[in-house]
Write an enzyme that holds these catalytic residues in place. Structure first.
Site, PDB file in Angstrom:
ATOM      1  N   CYS A  85      15.171 -19.640   2.465  1.00  0.00           N
ATOM      2  CA  CYS A  85      14.031 -18.835   1.993  1.00  0.00           C
ATOM      3  C   CYS A  85      14.508 -17.808   0.966  1.00  0.00           C
ATOM      4  O   CYS A  85      14.864 -18.163  -0.143  1.00  0.00           O
ATOM      5  CB  CYS A  85      13.320 -18.193   3.176  1.00  0.00           C
ATOM      6  SG  CYS A  85      11.682 -17.551   2.750  1.00  0.00           S
ATOM      7  N   HIS A 198      12.235 -22.506   7.193  1.00  0.00           N
ATOM      8  CA  HIS A 198      13.269 -21.893   8.031  1.00  0.00           C
ATOM      9  C   HIS A 198      13.753 -22.831   9.147  1.00  0.00           C
ATOM     10  O   HIS A 198      13.146 -22.875  10.217  1.00  0.00           O
ATOM     11  CB  HIS A 198      12.707 -20.628   8.692  1.00  0.00           C
ATOM     12  CG  HIS A 198      12.514 -19.505   7.734  1.00  0.00           C
ATOM     13  ND1 HIS A 198      13.433 -18.491   7.571  1.00  0.00           N
ATOM     14  CD2 HIS A 198      11.511 -19.226   6.874  1.00  0.00           C
ATOM     15  CE1 HIS A 198      13.001 -17.647   6.667  1.00  0.00           C
ATOM     16  NE2 HIS A 198      11.837 -18.057   6.220  1.00  0.00           N
ATOM     17  N   GLU A 200      16.171 -22.390  11.174  1.00  0.00           N
ATOM     18  CA  GLU A 200      16.563 -21.629  12.374  1.00  0.00           C
ATOM     19  C   GLU A 200      15.361 -21.312  13.262  1.00  0.00           C
ATOM     20  O   GLU A 200      15.523 -21.017  14.441  1.00  0.00           O
ATOM     21  CB  GLU A 200      17.316 -20.349  11.980  1.00  0.00           C
ATOM     22  CG  GLU A 200      16.462 -19.184  11.499  1.00  0.00           C
ATOM     23  CD  GLU A 200      16.013 -19.304  10.048  1.00  0.00           C
ATOM     24  OE1 GLU A 200      16.161 -20.390   9.456  1.00  0.00           O
ATOM     25  OE2 GLU A 200      15.493 -18.305   9.509  1.00  0.00           O
TER      26      GLU A 200
END
Lengths: 228, 80
Positions: A85, A198, A200
């Site tokens: 990002c 994202h 994660e």
């Protein structure tokens, strides 16, 4: 594997990505952007957030943070470097990845799960995935609309530099999400990669999807220098 | 010395703010609007005596930080 997770003023995803890297066997260390020493780092993550308040342009000021000279040296030496990002935006501003980000088409901040298809596995971010895999990962950005002039875009696609592409439910490339179909790219060597959604935040079933794991597993495998 | 740096979007690069604003103007009845593009002005004050040196420095600032050559162009104007 020592992984430097760089913390800029305004970064806000460093703990999330460190948590997932730790669960995959890596040893993440948070490194403040004023530090100049990344000796011994096997990999580097530029996490998401709003570095330096996104002032001027997203990533424009972060790219001159003291730590970035070391990031650039590592990138040139072949160390795996990923930007997520805002980290992706910083890598483009730094010239470590081609292109730039502009506002989403429709001028909306997008915060939802999107589908991305793996287009190339020739990178530190996608080596453990298969071409054609469709991953469900959250997107969380306003300036996520990747742009590049026509000739350079053709060259990027030609060399397999596009890693991930937004697709719709039927698997067709989808530019209606934010204006581009490009969700992730790599440099020519494949050791520097950026991804807009994202991974994660899609690394545990509890979070509604663990599709992002394969991307971070690819990064960890690259740091460990495992054969592809 | 004060300079005005004007940053504009390069031709052919998406300008979502401009496209959206042009659409809004046409919705208001201004059908003659064929395009809108956004830029930004940055005022830079310099403590330098030599004008040529000052212009050179401001251009360098634009190339290094103030503008992104991938998507933007810039002009530099001496105001005072």
């Amino acid at each position: 594997m020592r992984t430097a997770v760089i913390v800029f003023p305004g970064s806000n995803c460093e703990h999330d990505v460190a948590h997932v890297l730790r669960s995959l066997g890596a040893e993440p260390e948070l490194v403040f952007h004023r530090d100049r020493d990344l000796t011994g780092a096997d990999g580097i993550v530029l996490p998401g957030g709003f570095a330096h308040g996104d002032y001027l342009r997203t990533g424009a000021i972060a790219r001159f943070s003291p730590v970035m000279a070391e990031v650039e040296r590592h990138a040139a030496a072949g160390t795996p470097v990923i930007g997520i990002c805002n980290g992706f935006q910083i890598l483009t501003e730094a010239g470590l990845l081609p292109g730039a980000m502009v506002a989403n088409r429709g001028l909306r901040f997008i915060c939802r799960h999107v589908l991305v298809r793996v287009e190339s596995t020739d990178s530190v971010l996608t080596r453990n995935a298969d071409v054609g895999d469709v991953l469900r990962i959250p997107l969380n950005s306003y300036q996520g609309n990747f742009v590049l002039d026509t000739d350079r875009l053709a060259a990027l696609e030609e060399r397999g530099g596009v890693l991930l592409r937004y697709v719709d439910e039927k698997g067709h490339p989808d530019h209606t999400i934010n204006g581009t179909t490009i969700a992730g790219i790599a440099n020519a060597a494949g050791n520097v990669a950026g991804v807009m959604p994202h991974p994660e935040r899609a690394s545990e079933r509890l979070l509604g999807s663990s599709d992002g794991l394969v991307l971070l597993e690819s990064f960890v495998a690259s740091m460990a220098k495992l054969p592809a | 010395m004060r300079f005005r740096v004007r940053i504009t979007r390069r031709d052919g690069i998406a300008d979502p703010e401009g496209t959206t604003t042009a659409h809004a103007l046409r919705e208001l009845g201004y059908q003659e609007v064929t395009g809108v593009s956004f830029g930004r002005d940055i005022l830079v004050d310099l403590d330098v005596d030599d004008e040529t040196e000052a212009i050179g420095k401001v251009v360098e600032m634009c190339e290094r930080l103030l503008a992104n050559p991938v998507i933007e162009e810039f002009t530099v104007e001496l105001l005072s």
